[in-house]
Scaffold this active site. Structure first.
Site, PDB file in Angstrom:
ATOM      1  N   ASP A  11       0.887  -1.169   0.000  1.00  0.00           N
ATOM      2  CA  ASP A  11       0.000   0.000   0.000  1.00  0.00           C
ATOM      3  C   ASP A  11       0.921   1.213   0.000  1.00  0.00           C
ATOM      4  OD1 ASP A  11      -1.608   2.139   0.663  1.00  0.00           O
ATOM      5  OD2 ASP A  11      -2.640   1.098   2.307  1.00  0.00           O
ATOM      6  N   TYR A 230       0.954  -0.070  15.002  1.00  0.00           N
ATOM      7  CA  TYR A 230       0.044  -0.245  13.867  1.00  0.00           C
ATOM      8  C   TYR A 230       0.374   0.727  12.744  1.00  0.00           C
ATOM      9  CZ  TYR A 230      -4.162  -0.529  11.041  1.00  0.00           C
ATOM     10  OH  TYR A 230      -5.039  -0.688  10.000  1.00  0.00           O
ATOM     11  N   LYS A 233      -2.885  -2.984   7.923  1.00  0.00           N
ATOM     12  CA  LYS A 233      -3.029  -4.426   8.051  1.00  0.00           C
ATOM     13  C   LYS A 233      -2.064  -5.118   7.086  1.00  0.00           C
ATOM     14  CE  LYS A 233      -5.012  -7.241  10.656  1.00  0.00           C
ATOM     15  NZ  LYS A 233      -4.716  -7.142  12.081  1.00  0.00           N
TER      16      LYS A 233
HETATM   17  P1  13P Z   1      -4.995  -0.866   5.019  1.00  0.00           P
HETATM   18  O1  13P Z   1      -4.151  -1.808   5.840  1.00  0.00           O
HETATM   19  O2  13P Z   1      -5.620  -1.562   3.847  1.00  0.00           O
HETATM   20  O3  13P Z   1      -4.221   0.351   4.633  1.00  0.00           O
HETATM   21  O4  13P Z   1      -6.231  -0.419   5.892  1.00  0.00           O
HETATM   22  C1  13P Z   1      -5.983   0.213   7.103  1.00  0.00           C
HETATM   23  C2  13P Z   1      -7.177   0.640   7.871  1.00  0.00           C
HETATM   24  O5  13P Z   1      -6.985   1.004   9.006  1.00  0.00           O
HETATM   25  C3  13P Z   1      -8.509   0.621   7.282  1.00  0.00           C
HETATM   26  O6  13P Z   1      -9.501   1.067   8.199  1.00  0.00           O
HETATM   27 MG    MG Z   2      -4.087   1.849   3.422  1.00  0.00          MG
HETATM   28 MG    MG Z   3      -4.644  -2.448   2.197  1.00  0.00          MG
END
Ligand code: 13P
Ligand code: MG
Ligand code: MG
Ligand code: 13P
Length: 367
Positions: A11, A230, A233
């Site tokens: 990402d 964090y 994800k």
């Molecule tokens: P991503 O990991 O896809 O960037 O999503 C993060 C998130 O916190 C979505 O609510």
């Molecule tokens: Mg993202």
């Molecule tokens: Mg993502």
């Protein structure tokens, strides 16, 4: 001659929150790979799933090849400049280290790789998932490779009757790679005992026991382990060879009909159904639902056919509808119980501090 499939995804920025990359961002990644792939790659394909961009490459250079990894890392760096220029959300989100060192493992991007001796025909599936983590593939892999209810080939095909070896990683161990090999059918219950905890135990790869050939490779990156907090994800990619001594395409796909609840919905902190989505789908409801896409290929002398969009079929429209119902159902209970991930998995430091504050305000009542 051996062919290596290397899939790397990250990402590096998206439009309107964690929704999808901009067209200009995608074009910049494609353009970089196009400009620099000569003499290195045989073929490549660039796609997106939610806010993640995946670069699938083929080459003859083996796994963890420095130059192949560097090419994709540099493409993501070039894309990040575009994302910054456009003011995209989370520009460079998954590029957690400043400089490239040897290969992209441990730097943020997710990697799934397999060096294979191509069969005369080599059908392969490339799965990409967003708003979830690598353990999301645990259940579909268990059912698709070890349960004759989903994979009748285990009963019907002598090439598979010897079973499969599941290599499972304990992703909570950060010192090094900690893995165990377990065999089907004898050790099914042991496999189940580990795979029931998808936040800790993740299928890394699967091998046909009779031929020793590798069927599956899953990315096992835990961004939290790299960044210490964090940062998004660990949206996973997976390569799966199919047919012949491996399950048929339809057998590998059959468990996705369940749309099982997985981790990664909203802020990486909630559970929601894994919705099978068409290639290049965006994210919407409650930053989700968690989704998985699948591109089917045949690989020949390293060349990829044009991808076929596996979940673009009327059958999966019905599954998507049921997944949407499941998503609404679990969302109705908000933060309560299993709608959110356990404390150990909550992706935000904020709630930890909140609970520490509250702890100091508890009083112990004398009996
Ligand atoms: P991503 O990991 O896809 O960037 O999503 C993060 C998130 O916190 C979505 O609510
Ligand atoms: Mg993202
Ligand atoms: Mg993502
Ligand atoms: P192979 O075992 O030859 O791959 O074919 C089986 C099949 O396609 C059943 O669906």
């Amino acid at each position: 001659m051996k062919t290596t499939l290397t899939a790397i995804k990250a990402d590096i920025g998206s439009v309107g929150g964690h929704v999808r990359p901009s067209q200009r961002l995608l074009d910049s990644v494609k353009e970089h790979v196009h400009q620099h792939h000569h003499g290195l790659l045989i073929d490549y394909h660039v796609s997106y799933t939610g806010d993640d961009i995946a670069v699938l490459t083929t080459h003859n250079r083996g796994e963890s090849d420095e130059e192949v990894h560097r090419l994709v890392w540099d493409a993501f760096q070039a894309g990040t400049e575009v994302a910054k220029d456009q003011g995209l959300y989370g520009a460079g989100q998954d590029l957690l280290k400043d400089s490239f060192s040897g290969n992209v493992r441990g730097l943020g991007p997710a990697v799934a790789e397999m060096e294979i001796e191509e069969r005369p025909n080599e059908p392969a599936l490339f799965f990409t998932a967003d708003k979830t983590d690598p353990g999301a593939y645990n259940l579909p892999l268990y059912l698709g490779f070890a349960d004759p209810m989903y994979c009748p080939g285990l009963m019907l095909s002598p090439k598979m009757s010897g079973g499969f070896t599941f290599r499972i990683m304990d992703v909570s161990y950060t010192g090094a790679d900690k893995v165990i090999d377990l065999n089907t059918p004898e050790e099914l219950y042991d496999i189940a005992a580990l795979l029931r905890d998808p936040e800790r135990f993740v299928v890394e790869s699967i091998y046909n026991r009779s031929s020793g050939k590798q069927a599956v490779s899953v990315s096992t990156t835990r961004l939290q382990n790299i960044a210490g907090q964090y940062v998004g994800k660990d949206d996973p990619v997976m390569l799966a060879r199919v047919q012949g001594e491996f399950p048929a395409t339809g057998e590998v796909l059959s468990p996705y009909e369940i749309a099982p609840n997985v981790a990664g919905f909203m802020r990486g902190s909630h559970c929601g159904p894994l919705m099978p989505a068409k290639l290049n789908s965006k994210v919407s409801y409650f930053d989700g639902p968690p989704m998985v896409s699948c591109a089917a290929y045949c690989v020949h002398e390293g060349r990829l056919t044009a991808p076929v969009d596996i979940f673009d079929h009327p059958f999966w429209d019905e599954v998507r509808k049921r997944a949407a119902d499941k998503a609404s159902d679990i969302r109705r209970q908000g933060f309560f119980g299993n709608a959110m991930l356990p404390q150990s998995e909550l992706e935000y430091g904020g709630i930890v501090h909140k609970l520490e504050d509250l702890e100091s305000r508890f009083t112990i009542r004398s009996q």
